[in-house]
Design a protein around this motif. Structure first.
Motif, PDB file in Angstrom:
ATOM      1  N   THR A 196       0.844  -1.198   0.000  1.00 47.04           N
ATOM      2  CA  THR A 196       0.000   0.000   0.000  1.00 47.04           C
ATOM      3  C   THR A 196       0.878   1.246   0.000  1.00 47.04           C
ATOM      4  N   ASP A 197       0.599   2.176  -0.908  1.00 43.35           N
ATOM      5  CA  ASP A 197       1.336   3.439  -0.976  1.00 43.35           C
ATOM      6  C   ASP A 197       0.644   4.501  -0.130  1.00 43.35           C
ATOM      7  N   TYR A 198       1.441   5.173   0.710  1.00 40.29           N
ATOM      8  CA  TYR A 198       0.915   6.249   1.546  1.00 40.29           C
ATOM      9  C   TYR A 198       1.574   7.561   1.112  1.00 40.29           C
ATOM     10  N   PRO A 199       0.763   8.583   0.834  1.00 40.44           N
ATOM     11  CA  PRO A 199       1.332   9.861   0.374  1.00 40.44           C
ATOM     12  C   PRO A 199       1.986  10.617   1.522  1.00 40.44           C
ATOM     13  N   SER A 200       2.917  11.472   1.162  1.00 44.29           N
ATOM     14  CA  SER A 200       3.499  12.385   2.147  1.00 44.29           C
ATOM     15  C   SER A 200       3.059  13.801   1.801  1.00 44.29           C
ATOM     16  N   PHE A 201       3.104  14.666   2.809  1.00 38.98           N
ATOM     17  CA  PHE A 201       2.683  16.049   2.623  1.00 38.98           C
ATOM     18  C   PHE A 201       3.750  16.969   3.200  1.00 38.98           C
ATOM     19  N   LEU A 202       3.910  18.108   2.573  1.00 35.29           N
ATOM     20  CA  LEU A 202       4.926  19.067   2.994  1.00 35.29           C
ATOM     21  C   LEU A 202       4.620  19.584   4.399  1.00 35.29           C
ATOM     22  N   VAL A 203       5.628  19.512   5.277  1.00 32.33           N
ATOM     23  CA  VAL A 203       5.489  20.019   6.641  1.00 32.33           C
ATOM     24  C   VAL A 203       6.050  21.425   6.715  1.00 32.33           C
ATOM     25  N   SER A 204       7.299  21.577   6.272  1.00 32.17           N
ATOM     26  CA  SER A 204       7.941  22.888   6.225  1.00 32.17           C
ATOM     27  C   SER A 204       9.245  22.741   5.441  1.00 32.17           C
TER      28      SER A 204
END
Length: 302
Positions: A79-87
């Motif tokens: 399963t692929d989990y997306p990442s999101f920009l933190v800073s």
């Protein structure tokens, strides 16, 4: 352990429908929470907690990746989990685990900046309370396709903006009557794919229910519309695949599309749907998997 006084009574068949949605260039074992190899990779990966157990949410932070044209992706068990920009150049992916997972070595493949890395972490086992529930004849017929479809659709929501900040707010001041992860026997038969997907708070009918974090109301379901199992229901999108669902409510004070803040009253405790007494069931989901809300409430996730 003392049996909880009040709990949702939902047969296994309905649990399956209503509560489930239901290459590595380097191999390393995570011990300190961070794996760094400047010669092979121009980025760092940090895991938290470093000693996760069943039900925990694993935060994967990827930092220092140069020339990132697309957000890093973390793959676990296909399963692929997306990442999101933190800073800056720091990205974060959230990996859910549940009581149905197998304890032991958990492998995470991180793809970022044109290269990949494989990390392993030990997922510790955990002991969960067991309950024995006896259901009257006809209970397994509760629920409608409309209800199950709406809830399943809600649990698939992943939006890019993060709305929660720090530790989540306790959604009810009632006492905890059923903890997360409780396993059950129904009419003497162990429910293999069941675990209590949330925390129950026993409180008087009409007692305030507040949003545990900011977010958008994405689901409002009522008994009159066919929500026979969940009862009056509110679903909140906290962003980036993190969702709250509140069920068995006596009343609903919000509408779909509303934006709510942490601590805002959104409804009242009730006993609608498949319930044995007035209580709030709060389920917290990460990418469609029910995870333990307690670490989110006590410690928070970045």
């Amino acid at each position: 352990m003392k049996q909880p006084k009040i709990s949702s009574v939902i047969p296994p068949r309905l649990q399956r429908r209503a509560f489930l949605t239901m290459a590595g260039a380097m191999v390393g074992t995570v011990a300190s929470g961070s794996l760094w190899s400047p010669a092979a990779h121009a980025y760092e990966v940090t895991l938290s907690p470093t000693n996760p157990r069943l039900g925990d949410t694993i935060s994967v932070v990827i930092s220092g990746a140069a020339d990132v044209s697309t957000a890093p992706v973390v793959s676990v068990k296909g399963t692929d989990y997306p990442s999101f920009l933190v800073s800056g150049n720091r990205y974060r992916a959230l990996i859910p685990t549940s009581p149905l997972d197998t304890p032991g070595q958990l492998t995470l493949d991180v793809s970022a900046a044109g290269s990949s890395r494989r990390l392993t972490v030990n997922l510790a086992g955990r002991s969960f309370t067991t309950q024995r529930i006896w259901l009257p004849e006809g209970s397994s017929d509760l629920g409608t396709d409309h209800e199950f479809d709406r809830v399943a659709e809600f649990k698939r929501i992943v939006t890019p903006e993060r709305h929660w900040q720090g530790a989540l707010t306790r959604p009810s001041q009632g006492s905890v009557s059923t903890e997360f992860g409780v396993r059950r026997y129904y009419n003497g038969v162990f429910a293999e794919d069941y675990y209590h997907r949330g925390v129950d708070y026993a409180a008087a009918t009409g007692s305030p229910v507040v949003s545990p974090a900011a977010g958008y109301i994405r689901l409002v379901g009522r008994v009159v519309d066919g929500f026979e199992v969940h009862g009056n229901t509110i679903g909140i999108d906290h962003g980036q695949g993190v969702l709250s669902i509140m069920i068995h409510l006596s009343r609903i004070d919000v509408a779909e599309g509303d934006f709510v803040t942490a601590g805002q009253v959104i409804g009242g405790v009730g006993s609608t749907g498949a319930s044995t007494g007035p209580h709030l069931h709060w389920g917290l989901y990460v990418h469609g998997v029910s995870i333990d809300p307690v670490p989110w409430r006590l410690e928070g996730i970045e």
